[in-house]
Scaffold this active site. Structure first.
Site, short mmCIF file in Angstrom:
data_model
loop_
_atom_site.label_atom_id
_atom_site.label_comp_id
_atom_site.label_asym_id
_atom_site.label_seq_id
_atom_site.Cartn_x
_atom_site.Cartn_y
_atom_site.Cartn_z
N HIS A 162 -6.00 0.59 -7.66
CA HIS A 162 -6.90 -0.05 -6.68
C HIS A 162 -8.32 0.50 -6.82
O HIS A 162 -9.29 -0.25 -6.76
CB HIS A 162 -6.42 0.25 -5.25
CG HIS A 162 -5.30 -0.65 -4.77
ND1 HIS A 162 -5.36 -2.02 -4.82
CD2 HIS A 162 -4.09 -0.34 -4.20
CE1 HIS A 162 -4.24 -2.53 -4.30
NE2 HIS A 162 -3.45 -1.53 -3.93
N HIS A 173 -0.31 3.18 -8.86
CA HIS A 173 -0.64 1.95 -8.13
C HIS A 173 -1.89 2.17 -7.29
O HIS A 173 -2.80 1.34 -7.28
CB HIS A 173 0.55 1.54 -7.25
CG HIS A 173 0.26 0.38 -6.35
ND1 HIS A 173 0.67 -0.91 -6.62
CD2 HIS A 173 -0.40 0.31 -5.17
CE1 HIS A 173 0.26 -1.71 -5.65
NE2 HIS A 173 -0.39 -1.00 -4.75
N GLU A 174 -1.96 3.28 -6.58
CA GLU A 174 -3.11 3.54 -5.71
C GLU A 174 -4.37 3.80 -6.52
O GLU A 174 -5.46 3.32 -6.16
CB GLU A 174 -2.81 4.72 -4.77
CG GLU A 174 -1.59 4.52 -3.87
CD GLU A 174 -1.67 3.26 -3.02
OE1 GLU A 174 -2.79 2.80 -2.73
OE2 GLU A 174 -0.61 2.72 -2.67
N GLU A 204 -2.85 -6.68 -4.91
CA GLU A 204 -1.61 -5.90 -4.93
C GLU A 204 -0.86 -6.09 -6.24
O GLU A 204 -0.35 -5.15 -6.83
CB GLU A 204 -0.72 -6.27 -3.74
CG GLU A 204 -1.28 -5.80 -2.40
CD GLU A 204 -1.66 -4.33 -2.41
OE1 GLU A 204 -0.93 -3.52 -3.01
OE2 GLU A 204 -2.71 -3.99 -1.86
ZN LIG Z 1 -1.47 -1.50 -3.04
#
Ligand SMILES: [Zn+2]
Length: 275
Positions: free
Chosen positions: A164, A160-161, A194
């Site tokens: 980004h 997830h990170e 997100e």
């Molecule tokens: Zn996030």
């Protein structure tokens, strides 16, 4: 996308919460996690959505380097042990999966002119958090390591990170805040980021060989752990609604597994010629 793996640094530094530093922006981004992506395809950004960017590839790399250096100056990273081994092992697999061309193409990631210098560190800090700076600097806090139970769950957070960073979300936030400020519209875009990081992250972890169902298990666990905290209504929050986030994550598990299976079986379209 060029990729370089640099040696882990073992330097002494302190603290993570300096509000004056650019680092704070990224920590803040890293702490906001949620759902909600419905842009129609029309631009050059991830998912062919419109995406203004404020930073050049060289600027992203430089900001990532400087922020990471600042973090390492302030807080001593772990120099060995099972947490660092686990973070390194999982991060390397996620970074490798990020180079899979059919995956980049499917998501429409803009990576051709970008360089990623992957580095990984673990900091002793009780916050349940992790983040990836632009240019591929992955930072995991020991508070998160106490929460996750398996490599699959750690992969869910790191993917997830990393998503980004791959999707240039920091650069996009700077661009959007220059034009629309910090109002409700800005929050709406943050929620989209997100959701997008969740979406990309599920595919990334799956392509790295991890079980995407564990992302659902982990986020559900974290949601339950935070159930006594006060929550803003979704329209006032950077976080998408927790229940909606779970639904979306679950809905992406099967397509991610199917895409990985297709790749493993050679059932992918030939690469498009880029420029
Ligand atoms: Zn996030």
């Amino acid at each position: 996308m060029q990729t370089r793996h640099l040696p882990r640094r073992a330097r002494v530094f302190h603290l993570i919460s300096d509000r004056q530093s650019v680092l704070c922006t990224f920590l803040l981004m890293a702490s906001i996690c949620a759902v909600g992506c419905d842009d129609r395809p029309r631009g050059q950004g991830p998912g062919h959505r419109e995406q203004p960017l404020a930073l050049s590839p060289a600027q992203e790399l430089q900001i990532g380097r400087e922020a990471f250096h600042e973090i390492l100056e302030r807080t001593p990273p772990l120099t060995g042990g099972p947490d660092l081994e686990r973070v390194t092992r999982v991060s390397q697999r996620i970074a490798k999966a990020a180079q899979i061309e059919p995956l980049q193409r499917e998501i429409n990631l803009r990576l051709a002119d970008y360089e990623f210098e992957w580095e990984y560190c673990v900091l002793k800090n009780d916050q349940v958090n992790a983040f990836c700076l632009p240019g591929g600097k992955i930072v995991v806090l020991t508070g998160l390591m106490r929460t996750i139970q398996t490599d699959d769950q750690l992969a869910a957070v790191i993917a997830h990170e990393v998503a980004h960073a791959l999707a240039h979300h920091a650069s996009e936030r700077v661009a959007r805040e220059r034009t629309i400020g910090h109002g409700l519209l800005s929050l709406s875009y943050n929620r989209k980021q997100e959701s997008e990081a969740d979406h990309i992250g599920i595919f990334l972890m799956t392509f790295a060989g991890y079980d995407p169902q564990q992302a659902v298990v982990l986020w559900q666990k974290m949601m339950n752990a935070g159930q006594n905290q006060v929550h803003l209504p979704e329209f006032l929050s950077d976080h998408p609604n927790d229940g909606r986030r779970m639904e979306q994550l679950q809905a992406w598990v099967a397509p991610a597994r199917a895409a990985k299976k297709a790749l493993d079986e050679g059932r992918v379209a030939p690469a498009v010629q880029h420029r």
